[in-house]
Design a protein around this motif. Structure first.
Motif, PDB file in Angstrom:
ATOM      1  N   THR A  95       0.853  -1.185   0.000  1.00  0.00           N
ATOM      2  CA  THR A  95       0.000   0.000   0.000  1.00  0.00           C
ATOM      3  C   THR A  95       0.892   1.239   0.000  1.00  0.00           C
ATOM      4  OG1 THR A  95      -0.097   0.247   2.398  1.00  0.00           O
ATOM      5  CG2 THR A  95      -1.685  -1.280   1.369  1.00  0.00           C
ATOM      6  N   LEU A  96       0.263   2.388  -0.111  1.00  0.00           N
ATOM      7  CA  LEU A  96       1.032   3.627  -0.072  1.00  0.00           C
ATOM      8  C   LEU A  96       1.745   3.821   1.259  1.00  0.00           C
ATOM      9  CD1 LEU A  96      -1.419   6.062  -1.898  1.00  0.00           C
ATOM     10  CD2 LEU A  96       0.811   5.269  -2.714  1.00  0.00           C
ATOM     11  N   GLN A  97       1.249   3.138   2.315  1.00  0.00           N
ATOM     12  CA  GLN A  97       1.880   3.268   3.637  1.00  0.00           C
ATOM     13  C   GLN A  97       2.988   2.245   3.859  1.00  0.00           C
ATOM     14  OE1 GLN A  97      -1.620   3.461   3.261  1.00  0.00           O
ATOM     15  NE2 GLN A  97      -1.208   5.680   3.198  1.00  0.00           N
ATOM     16  N   SER A  98       3.146   1.288   2.940  1.00  0.00           N
ATOM     17  CA  SER A  98       4.193   0.277   3.115  1.00  0.00           C
ATOM     18  C   SER A  98       5.559   0.937   3.135  1.00  0.00           C
ATOM     19  CB  SER A  98       4.134  -0.755   1.988  1.00  0.00           C
ATOM     20  OG  SER A  98       2.894  -1.429   1.981  1.00  0.00           O
ATOM     21  N   ALA A  99       6.430   0.425   4.005  1.00  0.00           N
ATOM     22  CA  ALA A  99       7.781   1.001   4.126  1.00  0.00           C
ATOM     23  C   ALA A  99       8.520   0.947   2.793  1.00  0.00           C
ATOM     24  CB  ALA A  99       8.554   0.244   5.202  1.00  0.00           C
ATOM     25  N   GLU A 100       8.331  -0.141   2.066  1.00  0.00           N
ATOM     26  CA  GLU A 100       8.994  -0.303   0.778  1.00  0.00           C
ATOM     27  C   GLU A 100       8.555   0.782  -0.204  1.00  0.00           C
ATOM     28  OE1 GLU A 100       7.859  -3.416  -2.438  1.00  0.00           O
ATOM     29  OE2 GLU A 100       9.299  -4.401  -1.109  1.00  0.00           O
ATOM     30  N   ILE A 101       7.245   1.050  -0.254  1.00  0.00           N
ATOM     31  CA  ILE A 101       6.729   2.071  -1.170  1.00  0.00           C
ATOM     32  C   ILE A 101       7.189   3.459  -0.729  1.00  0.00           C
ATOM     33  CG2 ILE A 101       4.638   3.093  -2.142  1.00  0.00           C
ATOM     34  CD1 ILE A 101       5.263   0.233  -3.074  1.00  0.00           C
ATOM     35  N   GLN A 102       7.176   3.714   0.589  1.00  0.00           N
ATOM     36  CA  GLN A 102       7.657   4.991   1.088  1.00  0.00           C
ATOM     37  C   GLN A 102       9.121   5.215   0.703  1.00  0.00           C
ATOM     38  OE1 GLN A 102       5.969   7.541   2.815  1.00  0.00           O
ATOM     39  NE2 GLN A 102       4.248   6.358   1.987  1.00  0.00           N
ATOM     40  N   ALA A 103       9.912   4.146   0.766  1.00  0.00           N
ATOM     41  CA  ALA A 103      11.327   4.260   0.391  1.00  0.00           C
ATOM     42  C   ALA A 103      11.472   4.580  -1.093  1.00  0.00           C
ATOM     43  CB  ALA A 103      12.062   2.961   0.735  1.00  0.00           C
ATOM     44  N   LEU A 104      10.622   3.960  -1.931  1.00  0.00           N
ATOM     45  CA  LEU A 104      10.666   4.230  -3.364  1.00  0.00           C
ATOM     46  C   LEU A 104      10.287   5.670  -3.673  1.00  0.00           C
ATOM     47  CD1 LEU A 104       9.030   0.974  -4.805  1.00  0.00           C
ATOM     48  CD2 LEU A 104      11.384   1.740  -5.189  1.00  0.00           C
ATOM     49  N   LEU A 105       9.294   6.179  -2.955  1.00  0.00           N
ATOM     50  CA  LEU A 105       8.791   7.522  -3.234  1.00  0.00           C
ATOM     51  C   LEU A 105       9.634   8.621  -2.606  1.00  0.00           C
ATOM     52  CD1 LEU A 105       4.956   6.850  -2.747  1.00  0.00           C
ATOM     53  CD2 LEU A 105       6.227   6.999  -4.892  1.00  0.00           C
ATOM     54  N   SER A 106      10.586   8.233  -1.776  1.00  0.00           N
ATOM     55  CA  SER A 106      11.379   9.230  -1.066  1.00  0.00           C
ATOM     56  C   SER A 106      12.426   9.906  -1.936  1.00  0.00           C
ATOM     57  CB  SER A 106      12.087   8.566   0.125  1.00  0.00           C
ATOM     58  OG  SER A 106      13.070   7.643  -0.341  1.00  0.00           O
ATOM     59  N   ASN A 107      12.683   9.306  -3.133  1.00  0.00           N
ATOM     60  CA  ASN A 107      13.702   9.828  -4.054  1.00  0.00           C
ATOM     61  C   ASN A 107      15.108   9.813  -3.458  1.00  0.00           C
ATOM     62  OD1 ASN A 107      11.918  10.412  -6.210  1.00  0.00           O
ATOM     63  ND2 ASN A 107      11.267  12.296  -5.176  1.00  0.00           N
ATOM     64  N   THR A 108      15.324   8.935  -2.485  1.00  0.00           N
ATOM     65  CA  THR A 108      16.667   8.798  -1.908  1.00  0.00           C
ATOM     66  C   THR A 108      17.430   7.640  -2.546  1.00  0.00           C
ATOM     67  OG1 THR A 108      15.771   7.391  -0.148  1.00  0.00           O
ATOM     68  CG2 THR A 108      15.963   9.767   0.300  1.00  0.00           C
ATOM     69  N   ASN A 109      16.753   6.861  -3.374  1.00  0.00           N
ATOM     70  CA  ASN A 109      17.391   5.726  -4.040  1.00  0.00           C
ATOM     71  C   ASN A 109      17.442   5.965  -5.552  1.00  0.00           C
ATOM     72  OD1 ASN A 109      17.534   3.769  -1.679  1.00  0.00           O
ATOM     73  ND2 ASN A 109      15.316   4.167  -1.737  1.00  0.00           N
ATOM     74  N   ASP A 110      18.578   5.639  -6.150  1.00  0.00           N
ATOM     75  CA  ASP A 110      18.692   5.721  -7.610  1.00  0.00           C
ATOM     76  C   ASP A 110      17.938   4.554  -8.232  1.00  0.00           C
ATOM     77  OD1 ASP A 110      20.205   8.003  -7.651  1.00  0.00           O
ATOM     78  OD2 ASP A 110      22.128   6.954  -7.736  1.00  0.00           O
ATOM     79  N   LEU A 111      16.945   4.877  -9.073  1.00  0.00           N
ATOM     80  CA  LEU A 111      16.195   3.836  -9.764  1.00  0.00           C
ATOM     81  C   LEU A 111      16.820   3.576 -11.132  1.00  0.00           C
ATOM     82  CD1 LEU A 111      14.055   4.547  -7.566  1.00  0.00           C
ATOM     83  CD2 LEU A 111      12.322   4.145  -9.311  1.00  0.00           C
ATOM     84  N   HIS A 112      17.113   2.320 -11.415  1.00  0.00           N
ATOM     85  CA  HIS A 112      17.661   1.914 -12.702  1.00  0.00           C
ATOM     86  C   HIS A 112      16.656   0.963 -13.361  1.00  0.00           C
ATOM     87  CE1 HIS A 112      21.757   3.528 -12.000  1.00  0.00           C
ATOM     88  NE2 HIS A 112      21.474   3.272 -10.727  1.00  0.00           N
TER      89      HIS A 112
END
Length: 1005
Positions: free
Chosen positions: A925-942
């Motif tokens: 869900t939008l509240q999942s830690a994994e999704i929050q991490a993806l949306l935080s823009n702190t990880n480079d997405l390849h």
């Protein structure tokens, strides 16, 4: 502002106001200058792909430019209008006939005598926007691909004023123009006067025998742009090569034949071989590149007392004698023939058939040293007993062989016969690039399919091969893809003799472009005299097509052939190339060759791109990549092109996916072929630099190349356990060249006796322009000490660290170092892997950055190149966040297997060339830690994408991306229950190429 405006507004802001603006760059303004692959042809094909309608307003048009765009226009289905003119008499009548034949396209001729017409604009109407390209490019093949042009591409909304201005200008042109009709063309022909400009006559075989030797005038035809022709002519005059006379009949009585660029190079290299004391050499030269002239030029340089020219067919002799007379400027009495009907053995220059020469009662009447120079034409046939008798008996001062195809299937080594001297080689692709052959436009067309969905094959009953429906399908393809503006001189290659005869009879009842077809079948059953008569009839224009079964694969010279039709399964890439080569000779008035290949459901369809693209790597990924690049660029090898209709393209890709290119037997043959040439077992580096079999494919077959050689009995000595483990490790992990660091460090350690200081090693990497950040260096250490790998991989590689870091130094495993010093074969193979890997790193991948756009990587590659702690390929699935490196690779399989459960069967794919629809794992869900991490823009997405699982484990790298617009929704799982998922959009930093987008979206199976 409404939503449809927003992406365009961002692109316009990026292009005109501030290039730091966030934009998907799908419609940003661009300068198109035909530089670095950014060609007008590419841009036009791109816009046609999405256009609802198009309008071209161009002064000058060539038939070859129409051929380049024809398949794109057919595939788009857009309605089109082309406005052109008869301005300056540039556009020939044949061009207008080609324009009139374009599907779904209206052509208008600007007809205002008070104004010249010099427009160069292209307008495309898309569902929501209009795109225009305005600048310097006419609709000519040079302007679309090669010339240095300036064209601005920009987009606008339909209500924008610039769209209104362009439409107003087009309306004015339309009002002052007339519709192109057959009657208009007939009238234009009556007043058309070709413009002339002097050019130098080519020394390639297949020129117009009616023209005087040396120089002649040629009209401004569709062969080239007027400016290009003029520049060439003026350059020739300035250099003194060309006189300034203006009449085609004023050529000098005698003229020295001047070698072209290829021939000059070849002559120098042949002489170098002779200067080294060698007595034999073989030249490999593609059909149509002037082999006969080349040999004559070398004879002129050698100045023999007597020369013998040996051929396998008498029909070749008269043409060869003619060419030699031109080059040698010798009296006709110096030339003689040795054939069944002629015995001119006493002449200075003797031209013999092998059939007559090899007869004992003829051969032994000749003094073995009578001829100081002997030439063998089509020398790939020299393994036959007849040739061996001749070559064993005669003793010339120099023996030269020439061939286009030295490869043989009977195990005979042509190279050994010539003491492994190959002074010069020019294959088809380079010959095309050097403008030595006629350009070709290949169209892969779907074979006739019945209403029941059954596709005709060459194994079908004769009644189906010659059915009225199939004949109609064939004629329609000839109408669509064939020449409309010039007379056809065509060859059709059939699969069976009965098909050729029956099909010829049926075609003779049909018409193409309102003209009755005139065809005749020729097979091996026809005597030589009949074949010669039919060929002459084709050359005189009394026939349109000769239908044949294999007899014209080689040894036939019909330069005027401008169309080749393939109606049979491709059995080998060599035969395909031979048949293609029948139309590649240049001839006056011949602009290009059209190839129409009817592609059925054949398992051998994969051979088509291999032959067309000159790829012998046996690497499916590389072949697919070349095919995609060729489609994206729109042209190959200069101004030739490869086009498939949508069904034919998928059949080729299906065939490629299903075939096994790397069988042990096939790889062994490739090794033997190169061994024959080199007179030694080839190295991996040989394969890399010879541009033949992919060394990665070869080494991976048995773990490493040495093991492959012992497995195939090409090497008797086997590697021991340590050698096998080490070579397998280096071959599997480093040979592909995806990261050069480890290769350089290993090479450095070997050269320095097994030890190198840490600081010195890192400076060494920096000197080689490589990254030495902490994460990369840590990753390298984990690769060397094997801690990166899974337990199974460590066991395969020997469990002991290959390189360890201690006491301030990199230290090579002592056992490996000792074995390297004592084991000659091990030393050679390890050095070969390092040298080859570094070569591939420089020429195939990105030397200084971890990942290269458009290249393919496995999940394991990604773990390593993103500096992850260990190989997590088995648990990565669709995506995974690595917190240590703050990276998140996303893996998208466009067409998922039917076996995948609905819980992970997401609807993912490209929204446009810059955006991808993407979905999280289930139960997020939008509240999942994994999704929050993806949306935080702190990880480079390849982002990595592959078409389907049939392609294997590797994904195309699409570059970095940013996530936005997350939406929480649900999806059914395998139990039919709704489970939460998050749908998102990924914006790519770099738009994906259109051809690659098309490739992903069509299923392979």
């Amino acid at each position: 502002m409404s939503a449809p405006h927003e992406p365009l507004l961002a692109d316009l802001t990026f292009g005109f106001l501030d290039r730091s603006t966030s934009s998907n760059r799908a419609q940003q303004p661009q300068l198109i200058a035909n530089v670095d692959g950014n060609t007008m042809l590419r841009a036009l094909k791109h816009e046609l792909h999405t256009a609802v309608s198009f309008t071209f307003s161009v002064a000058f048009v060539t038939s070859s430019a129409i051929a380049l765009l024809k398949q794109a226009i057919l595939d788009s289905g857009a309605s089109g209008t082309i406005i052109t003119s008869d301005y300056l008499g540039f556009n020939s009548p044949s061009v207008f006939r080609e324009l009139l034949n374009l599907p779904n396209t209206t052509v208008r001729i600007f007809n205002d005598n008070q104004r010249g017409f010099h427009a160069k604009g292209y307008l495309f109407e898309q569902p929501d926007t209009h795109t225009a390209i305005v600048g310097s490019s006419n609709l000519t093949h040079f302007a679309l691909i090669k010339n240095n042009e300036w064209n601005i591409k920009f987009a606008a909304m339909p209500d924008g004023d610039i769209v209104h201005q362009i439409q107003t200008a087009l309306n004015d042109q339309t009002r002052n123009s007339v519709l192109l009709t057959s009657e208009w063309i007939t009238e234009y022909e009556s007043r058309y006067v070709p413009r002339h400009v002097p050019v130098v006559q080519s020394t390639n075989e297949g020129g117009n025998d009616d023209l005087p030797i040396g120089t002649y005038d040629t009209p401004f035809t569709e062969e080239t742009d007027p400016t290009d022709t003029l520049e060439r002519g003026l350059e020739a005059i300035a250099s003194g090569v060309l006189p300034t006379h203006s009449s085609a009949n004023e050529a000098p009585a005698t003229a020295l034949v001047v070698p072209n660029a290829m021939q000059r190079d070849a002559l120098i290299q042949i002489q170098t071989v002779r200067d080294a004391g060698e007595k034999r050499a073989v030249v490999i030269s593609a059909t149509g590149t002037g082999k006969t002239i080349l040999t004559a030029l070398d004879v002129r340089a050698f100045q023999p007392e007597r020369m013998l020219f040996v051929v396998h067919r008498e029909q070749i002799l008269d043409r060869a004698i003619y060419e030699f007379q031109r080059v040698l400027s010798a009296p006709q009495t110096d030339f003689g023939k040795l054939t069944g009907g002629s015995k001119d053995l006493g002449r200075k220059y003797v031209f013999a058939t092998i059939q007559t020469l090899s007869r004992p009662d003829v051969l032994h009447t000749i003094d073995p040293e009578s001829f100081d120079y002997i030439l063998i034409d089509e020398v790939h046939k020299a393994g036959a007993d007849s040739y061996r008798r001749v070559l064993d008996y005669l003793r010339p001062q120099f023996l030269l062989g020439v061939t286009a195809t030295p490869e043989r299937s009977d195990g005979f080594n042509i190279y050994e016969l010539f003491d492994f001297n190959v002074p010069y080689e020019i294959r088809l692709q380079r010959a095309l690039e050097e403008d030595m052959l006629s350009p070709f436009h290949y169209y892969g067309v779907t074979e006739y399919t019945t209403d029941q969905g059954q596709t005709i094959s060459d194994a079908a009953d004769l009644s189906r091969l010659i059915s009225s429906e199939r004949v109609t399908h064939l004629v329609q393809a000839l109408e669509t893809y064939g020449h409309a503006g010039v007379p056809v001189r065509g060859l059709m290659f059939c699969s069976r003799k009965d098909e050729a005869h029956e099909l010829s009879a049926l075609l003779n009842t049909r018409t193409v472009h309102n003209q009755p077809l005139r065809t005749q079948a020729l097979t091996g059953d026809d005597p030589i005299s009949v074949r010669e008569d039919v060929v002459c009839a084709l050359q005189r224009g009394e026939l349109d097509y000769i239908l044949t079964v294999d007899i014209f694969n080689e040894g036939i010279d019909i330069p005027s052939v401008n169309q080749v039709v393939m109606l049979r399964n491709t059995q080998s890439s060599i035969i395909f190339t031979q048949q293609l080569g029948r139309g590649l000779r240049k001839a006056t008035g011949k602009e290009y060759l059209v190839v129409i290949d009817f592609i059925g459901n054949y398992t051998n369809n994969y051979l088509v791109p291999i032959a067309l693209l000159g790829d012998s790597s046996r690497n499916k990924d590389l072949i697919r990549q070349k095919m995609i690049q060729a489609e994206e660029a729109g042209a190959i090898a200069g101004v030739s092109s490869v086009n498939f209709d949508l069904v034919a393209r998928e059949r080729v890709l299906q065939s490629l996916a299903k075939t096994k290119l790397d069988s042990l037997g096939a790889l062994k043959k490739e090794v033997l072929d190169l061994q024959y040439r080199l007179n030694r077992i080839p190295t991996l580096f040989d394969f890399a630099t010879q541009d033949t079999l992919d060394p990665v494919v070869l080494a991976s077959k048995e773990g490493n190349y040495w093991q492959f050689l012992t497995r195939t009995k090409l090497e008797s000595s086997k590697p021991n356990a340590l050698e096998h483990q080490t070579l397998t490790y280096a071959s599997t992990e480093f040979l592909n060249g995806k990261r050069p660091h480890e290769l350089l460090i290993l090479d450095l350690l070997i050269k320095q006796g097994g030890t190198s200081g840490i600081d010195a090693t890192h400076r060494f990497l920096e000197k080689n322009r490589l990254r030495t950040d902490k994460a990369t260096l840590t990753s390298i250490r984990r690769i060397f000490d094997l801690s990166f790998f899974t337990e199974a991989e460590r066991k395969k590689y020997g469990t002991q660290p290959v390189v360890r870091v201690e006491h301030g130094a990199y230290i090579l495993n002592e056992q490996i170092l000792a074995q390297y010093r004592s084991g000659k074969l091990f030393r050679e193979h390890l050095k070969d892997i390092l040298q080859t890997g570094l070569h591939l790193a420089r020429h195939r991948y990105s030397w200084s950055t971890p990942l290269k756009l458009g290249m393919r990587y496995s999940r394991k590659d990604v773990c390593r190149l993103l500096n992850w702690e260990n190989n997590q390929q088995s648990t990565m699935y669709g995506y995974k966040i690595d917190r240590a490196t703050q990276t998140c690779p996303i893996f998208i399989t466009y067409h998922k297997s039917d076996t995948i459960t609905s819980a992970v069967h997401y609807e993912e794919g490209f929204i446009n060339q810059s955006q991808i629809a993407w979905c999280s794992k289930s139960k997020r869900t939008l509240q999942s830690a994994e999704i929050q991490a993806l949306l935080s823009n702190t990880n480079d997405l390849h982002v990595f994408v592959k078409k389907d699982d049939v392609e294997g484990t590797d994904f195309f790298y699409m570059g970095k991306g940013d996530i936005h617009s997350p939406v929480e929704t649900t999806q059914k799982n395998q139990d039919g229950l709704q489970v939460p998922v998050v749908e998102m959009t990924v914006d790519l930093e770099s738009p994906v190429e259109r051809a690659l987008d098309d490739y992903f979206q069509t299923a392979t199976s």
